[in-house]
Design an enzyme around this catalytic site. Structure first.
Site, short mmCIF file in Angstrom:
data_model
loop_
_atom_site.label_atom_id
_atom_site.label_comp_id
_atom_site.label_asym_id
_atom_site.label_seq_id
_atom_site.Cartn_x
_atom_site.Cartn_y
_atom_site.Cartn_z
N ASN A 218 0.74 9.40 2.41
CA ASN A 218 -0.11 10.23 3.26
C ASN A 218 0.47 10.28 4.67
O ASN A 218 1.48 9.62 4.96
CB ASN A 218 -1.54 9.72 3.24
N ARG A 219 -0.16 11.04 5.53
CA ARG A 219 0.44 11.35 6.84
C ARG A 219 0.16 10.31 7.93
O ARG A 219 0.55 10.50 9.07
CB ARG A 219 -0.05 12.72 7.30
#
Ligand code: CTP
Length: 428
Positions: A218-219
């Site tokens: 994820n970011r």
């Protein structure tokens, strides 16, 4: 964020004061600069003005175009009467570099320029960072001056050893590095309200392997968690940081545990939970992982793989179930759109948290992979605090302020005999 007055005196190390000013602005401080006339031979005021976004003053007689205001403050209607308005309003006065000459003047209370006059008038904490040739530094006169200043409560940020400006010379006298200057200055600002408190912070984003090369990730960059850890250290806490795939400099003074996957995060948190008083769960933990990761590289001529996912453990929910009543547990909720705060409140209740920090990830420029965030902090006692878009350092301060408030309220409840112990303090 503090109003920081930076005093720059005339030595070659003045160039490092530029970096210190830049870092101070980056950390969210409002910075004004006063220079001695000699320092202008090394670094011009235009450089400091560009970095701080505010005029630099050198002479006691020049009017301040900003009328004593620090960056971010409205311009007062009238010019201040005193040339000492800047130091009167400062929360910290950091003199870096402090030359042998400036130290001598400060030690003897001379006020022959704006920098030294401001030091004499300062009511806020004052720190000096000596920088000079090693023989000048070790000279008993300089040492006596430093002793005198320390006895009067001035913090001395010791110079370091290494190559000096004079060609080929080695020794003690190098100005401390900009980050150290600021850390030492900020330590004077921040009362150690977390002394003896053990804080566990999780940061970053977990990665769930698909094969030996690929993963589902994820970011999350870890910036929010690292800012929380740094702020907790500044307030005197004993900090353990569980980091999932973060490529940032580890904050000084924290114990680091590295993990990669949600399962490793669960294990590490499980090991640490008992030994913490506060848990700040800012990591983005995967909710799903590939059900059958393979320990080799999947080749493309095998065709497009079908990824079957399985749920991971909800680490935070599990930790909250096993909590001690005296612990404060804070979750983070990245939500999309207008219902963000409502969804966050749901999470607070479902996961039995003391607080949840909600950010609306539909807003551009804040949250993931950004230095800034805009959040709403919801607490179990029904409070709701909005932190407008600001640097993550500032958000971290707001979160720790709320935790401090909750801990203080709980402390009050526990010392009140009638209401002690029987119910979970997290719910009172
Ligand atoms: N969290 C966790 N373990 C997970 C997923 C999330 O501990 N497997 C934690 C995060 O660290 C965060 C909080 O739970 O502090 C909120 O995460 P989020 O994924 O938004 O919560 P969910 O309940 O999974 O909600 P959603 O419906 O948005 O998926």
């Amino acid at each position: 964020m503090a109003r920081l007055l930076l005093g720059v005196s005339g030595g070659i190390a003045a160039y490092k004061a530029l970096e210190a000013a830049r870092l101070a602005v980056k950390r969210g401080h409002a910075v004004r600069v006063v220079q001695t006339p000699a320092s202008e031979r090394f670094v011009g005021r235009a450089s400091f003005e560009a970095i701080t976004g505010a005029p630099v003053l050198v002479s006691e007689f020049e009017p301040d175009p900003a009328r004593g205001a620090y960056p971010g403050e409205p311009l007062p209607e009238r010019a201040p009467i005193s040339h000492l308005a800047l130091v009167e309003r400062a929360e910290l006065y950091l003199i870096a570099p402090a030359t042998a000459n400036t130290l001598a003047k400060l030690a003897h209370g001379q006020a022959d320029n704006l920098l030294t006059a401001a030091a004499l008038a300062a009511a806020c904490p004052v720190a000096v960072a000596p920088a000079m040739n090693n023989r000048m530094y070790l000279n008993p006169a300089t040492q006596a001056n430093l002793d005198a200043l320390e006895r009067r409560g001035v913090a001395v940020i010791a110079p370091t050893e290494g190559p000096l400006a004079s060609h080929g010379e080695q020794g003690v006298g190098r100005l401390a590095e900009p980050a150290e200057l600021l850390d030492a200055g900020e330590a004077l600002l921040t009362p150690p309200t977390y002394a003896g408190v053990r804080v566990l912070v999780t940061a970053g984003g977990t990665r769930e392997p698909i094969d030996s090369v690929r993963f589902l990730g994820n970011r999350s960059s870890g910036r929010m968690g690292y800012a929380l850890a740094r702020e907790a250290v500044r307030r005197g806490a004993e900090v353990t940081l569980i980091a999932a795939n973060v490529a940032l400099e580890v904050p000084a003074g924290v114990r680091l545990v590295k993990v990669q996957t949600a399962a490793e995060m669960a294990d590490a948190c499980g090991n640490e939970l008992d030994a913490c008083d506060v848990l700040l769960m800012s990591a983005a933990v995967a909710d799903f992982r590939p059900a059958a990761a393979v320990n080799r590289k999947i080749k493309k001529d095998e065709g497009i793989p079908k990824l079957e996912l399985e749920p991971t453990e909800d680490v935070l929910r599990l930790l909250a179930e096993h909590r001690r009543a005296d612990q404060v547990i804070v979750g983070f909720a990245a939500e999309h759109g207008e219902a963000a705060v409502e969804l966050g409140r749901g999470k607070l209740e479902r996961k039995r948290l003391d607080a949840v920090v909600v950010n609306d990830i539909s807003r551009a420029g804040v949250g993931f992979e950004s230095d800034e965030n805009e959040v709403t902090i919801l607490t179990v006692d029904g409070e709701q605090r909005h932190v407008p878009r600001s640097r993550k350092e500032r958000v971290a301060r707001a979160v720790l302020d709320e935790v401090e408030r909750l801990r203080a309220a709980r402390e009050g409840t526990r010392t009140d005999g009638a209401r002690a112990d029987t119910r979970s303090p997290a719910r009172v």
